[in-house]
Scaffold this active site. Structure first.
Site, PDB file in Angstrom:
ATOM      1  N   HIS A 111      34.458  39.041  39.773  1.00  0.00           N
ATOM      2  CA  HIS A 111      33.681  37.846  39.449  1.00  0.00           C
ATOM      3  C   HIS A 111      34.278  36.564  40.032  1.00  0.00           C
ATOM      4  O   HIS A 111      33.704  35.496  39.871  1.00  0.00           O
ATOM      5  CB  HIS A 111      33.539  37.701  37.930  1.00  0.00           C
ATOM      6  CG  HIS A 111      34.822  37.332  37.265  1.00  0.00           C
ATOM      7  ND1 HIS A 111      35.931  38.155  37.284  1.00  0.00           N
ATOM      8  CD2 HIS A 111      35.183  36.215  36.597  1.00  0.00           C
ATOM      9  CE1 HIS A 111      36.917  37.562  36.641  1.00  0.00           C
ATOM     10  NE2 HIS A 111      36.493  36.387  36.211  1.00  0.00           N
TER      11      HIS A 111
ATOM     12  N   HIS B 282      33.781  31.088  41.124  1.00  0.00           N
ATOM     13  CA  HIS B 282      33.856  31.837  39.864  1.00  0.00           C
ATOM     14  C   HIS B 282      32.421  32.107  39.420  1.00  0.00           C
ATOM     15  O   HIS B 282      31.668  31.184  39.137  1.00  0.00           O
ATOM     16  CB  HIS B 282      34.599  31.010  38.811  1.00  0.00           C
ATOM     17  CG  HIS B 282      34.969  31.782  37.598  1.00  0.00           C
ATOM     18  ND1 HIS B 282      34.052  32.105  36.621  1.00  0.00           N
ATOM     19  CD2 HIS B 282      36.144  32.295  37.204  1.00  0.00           C
ATOM     20  CE1 HIS B 282      34.666  32.782  35.662  1.00  0.00           C
ATOM     21  NE2 HIS B 282      35.939  32.911  35.997  1.00  0.00           N
TER      22      HIS B 282
END
Length: 161
Positions: free
Chosen positions: A63, A78
């Site tokens: 992620h 992110h």
């Protein structure tokens, strides 16, 4: 926010709406602990390189992605807030650490429907890392609608060596 045509561009890595990093509902980002930049509320799950450089980092849960530009400035992407809890589910990397990428090259896809169903905040911070900020003289930001790989969301002027 103020936007200038001067400086090295960082394009939106994902299509959506760009907001200030201070608007992120996570203190580590809104407090600029990890770095400074913007965040994008995504409208689709295709993630591309915001700068040309080398993939320096891919989080174990897929992620987070770091890219170091050829000037040494690192940009961190992110994908979502709290998505580390997905343990990689919903993220499909298209690159590996060490890969050279050009602006707009695919780096990952994220399953927005899965994340919505699991009630995650989809907001994606895009920051110049704290470690690289000492190499930045000025950072200008642009908020509003953005297209992945096309819309400039930040520009930075590096400190002269």
């Amino acid at each position: 926010m103020f936007f200038s045509e001067r400086g090295t561009p960082v394009v939106a890595p994902i299509s959506g709406h760009v907001v200030t990093i201070g608007d992120v509902d996570e203190p580590i980002f809104s407090g600029r602990v990890i770095g400074d930049g913007v965040a994008i509320v995504p409208s689709d799950g295709k993630v591309v390189a915001p700068i040309s450089g080398v993939v320096s980092f891919i989080g174990e849960q897929k992620h987070t992605y770091g890219i170091v530009g050829y000037d040494g400035i690192e940009v961190l992407i992110h994908l979502g807030i709290g998505t580390v809890r997905l343990e990689g589910e919903g993220f499909t990397p298209a690159v590996q650490v060490g890969a050279k990428v050009e602006v707009g090259a695919p780096i990952c896809t994220m399953d927005l429907e899965l994340m919505r169903a699991k009630q995650f905040d989809l907001t994606c911070p895009v920051v110049i890392t704290s470690a690289a900020m000492d190499k930045v003289k000025r950072l200008t930001l642009l908020t509003g609608p953005a297209l992945a790989g096309q819309t400039v969301c930040m520009r930075y002027v590096p400190v002269k060596a």
